[in-house]
Design a protein around this motif. Structure first.
Motif, PDB file in Angstrom:
ATOM      1  N   PHE A  39      11.813  -4.974   4.418  1.00  0.00           N
ATOM      2  CA  PHE A  39      10.620  -4.173   4.113  1.00  0.00           C
ATOM      3  C   PHE A  39       9.871  -4.756   2.918  1.00  0.00           C
ATOM      4  N   LEU A  40      10.618  -5.165   1.889  1.00  0.00           N
ATOM      5  CA  LEU A  40       9.999  -5.640   0.647  1.00  0.00           C
ATOM      6  C   LEU A  40       9.344  -7.016   0.788  1.00  0.00           C
ATOM      7  N   GLN A  41       9.536  -7.641   1.943  1.00  0.00           N
ATOM      8  CA  GLN A  41       8.870  -8.941   2.173  1.00  0.00           C
ATOM      9  C   GLN A  41       7.380  -8.742   2.453  1.00  0.00           C
ATOM     10  N   THR A  42       7.009  -7.543   2.869  1.00  0.00           N
ATOM     11  CA  THR A  42       5.594  -7.313   3.208  1.00  0.00           C
ATOM     12  C   THR A  42       4.956  -6.180   2.420  1.00  0.00           C
ATOM     13  N   THR A  43       5.719  -5.463   1.645  1.00  0.00           N
ATOM     14  CA  THR A  43       5.177  -4.358   0.838  1.00  0.00           C
ATOM     15  C   THR A  43       5.648  -4.540  -0.596  1.00  0.00           C
ATOM     16  N   GLN A  44       4.717  -4.411  -1.541  1.00  0.00           N
ATOM     17  CA  GLN A  44       5.082  -4.562  -2.949  1.00  0.00           C
ATOM     18  C   GLN A  44       5.528  -3.228  -3.524  1.00  0.00           C
ATOM     19  N   VAL A  45       6.672  -3.236  -4.163  1.00  0.00           N
ATOM     20  CA  VAL A  45       7.189  -2.037  -4.817  1.00  0.00           C
ATOM     21  C   VAL A  45       7.485  -2.376  -6.273  1.00  0.00           C
ATOM     22  N   LEU A  69       9.002   2.706   5.243  1.00  0.00           N
ATOM     23  CA  LEU A  69      10.298   2.409   4.637  1.00  0.00           C
ATOM     24  C   LEU A  69      11.326   3.450   5.080  1.00  0.00           C
ATOM     25  N   GLU A  70      10.915   4.724   5.062  1.00  0.00           N
ATOM     26  CA  GLU A  70      11.840   5.780   5.475  1.00  0.00           C
ATOM     27  C   GLU A  70      12.274   5.573   6.929  1.00  0.00           C
ATOM     28  N   LYS A  71      11.359   5.199   7.775  1.00  0.00           N
ATOM     29  CA  LYS A  71      11.706   4.943   9.194  1.00  0.00           C
ATOM     30  C   LYS A  71      12.573   3.693   9.322  1.00  0.00           C
ATOM     31  N   PRO A  92       0.821  -1.213   0.000  1.00  0.00           N
ATOM     32  CA  PRO A  92       0.000   0.000   0.000  1.00  0.00           C
ATOM     33  C   PRO A  92       0.859   1.270   0.000  1.00  0.00           C
ATOM     34  N   GLU A  93       0.300   2.345  -0.526  1.00  0.00           N
ATOM     35  CA  GLU A  93       1.052   3.585  -0.704  1.00  0.00           C
ATOM     36  C   GLU A  93       1.520   4.157   0.639  1.00  0.00           C
TER      37      GLU A  93
END
Lengths: 240, 93
Positions: free
Chosen positions: B66-72, B45-47, B38-39
């Protein structure tokens, strides 16, 4: 299944974005919404993750009477002028993001074929014809609802587009303009002709018939409220 | 506190503004024409990256978690680490 079809005309940027958000709230299970629209005045929209001041020459936009708005979707800065913009909103969609881009973009690919243009979807979010970009698309998913919106360029004025965007230097501007002119193309048909073709394309891609509809009074009111309180606000547009 | 900036062409454009001291990230801003779902996870990610040592391995590891739970769509852990190192002057532009 039917698709609720809306052709909402040309409006200011804040209203266009307000109506997209409104329709994400009013879309019903089993009946997605397909909306075609345009921009009046012309506008620059930026992606959700971009910095407005970094990307857009705000003084030049003001001078030329061009609107500016931040989208809820990611992606880059887009100059909206001679184009058909669509939004597809649904509570039912493929789980995979690229799969959903492909499904919806296929509506545009099939529509373009009906005006004699051979195009193809290129992940993440582009449609290419003759090796050049003819459509850009962006998607968000919120509270179980998908919104994908995108552009189909009817004509493109690259020089004007770059007069409104910030570039590292004037030398870079000339290079970028030349580069984009080589990589971007347009349909060069009227809005009406393209709309007819795309309606047919989306029906074929999604396997559903279109139900002609109109924005309700309540939806219009909500869109206008969102336009005024969110999409026209400094707080939203200068979020980054 | 030193500030650095970088612009990296990954699959999409990645723009970093970095505040760092003692070889460690104090804070950073990540901007660009990428997609994230989600956006709202951008701030996460910054934190997540704040506090990291300015070293490729740790930067990539934090980004990978981070990328394991958020799609980029538009960058990965390697390009994010590279962009951060460029912003700090530890990698050439």
């Amino acid at each position: 299944m039917t698709i609720r079809f809306l052709e909402t005309g040309a409006h200011a940027a804040a209203f266009n974005m307000g109506l997209d958000e409104t329709l994400m709230k009013s879309v019903r299970p089993g009946e997605p919404i397909l909306r075609f629209y345009a921009w009046k005045p012309p506008a620059v929209s930026i992606g959700y993750f971009q910095s407005l001041e970094d990307e857009v020459d705000l003084a030049e936009c003001k001078r030329q009477g061009v609107d500016v708005v931040r989208r809820v979707t990611g992606g880059g800065a887009v100059f909206h002028d001679a184009e058909l913009t669509y939004s597809y909103i649904s509570r039912e969609y493929p789980a995979g993001i690229i799969d959903s881009y492909k499904l919806i973009c296929n509506g545009i690919v099939l529509g373009l074929a009906k005006v004699g243009i051979q195009a193809q979807f290129v992940p993440i979010n582009d449609i290419i014809a003759g090796g050049k970009k003819i459509s850009g698309n962006a998607q968000t998913r919120k509270r179980g609802v998908l919104l994908q919106h995108g552009t189909l360029l009817l004509q493109v004025d690259v020089d004007r587009m770059f007069s409104l965007l910030k570039v590292p230097s004037e030398k870079m501007r000339d290079k970028l303009v030349q580069n984009v002119k080589e990589r971007v193309t347009s349909v060069n048909r009227s809005f009406e002709e393209v709309a007819t073709a795309l309606k047919s394309g989306f029906q074929e891609a999604l396997g559903d018939s279109l139900r002609e509809s109109a924005v309700s009074g309540a939806e219009k009111e909500m869109a206008e409220k969102l336009a005024k309180e969110k999409y026209a606000s400094k707080e939203w547009n200068f979020l980054r | 506190m030193p500030e650095g900036k970088s612009v990296l062409k990954a699959q999409k454009l990645l723009k970093i503004t970095l505040h760092y001291a003692d070889d460690r990230i104090h804070a950073l801003q990540i901007r660009g024409d990428f997609f994230m779902h989600p956006e709202e996870d951008l701030e996460k990610l910054e934190k997540k990256m704040a506090g990291s040592v300015l070293e490729r391995g740790e930067l990539e590891q934090r980004a990978k978690e981070f990328l394991q739970t958020t799609q980029v769509f538009g960058f990965d852990e390697k390009s994010l680490a590279e962009a951060i190192l460029q912003a700090s002057g530890k990698a050439p532009p």
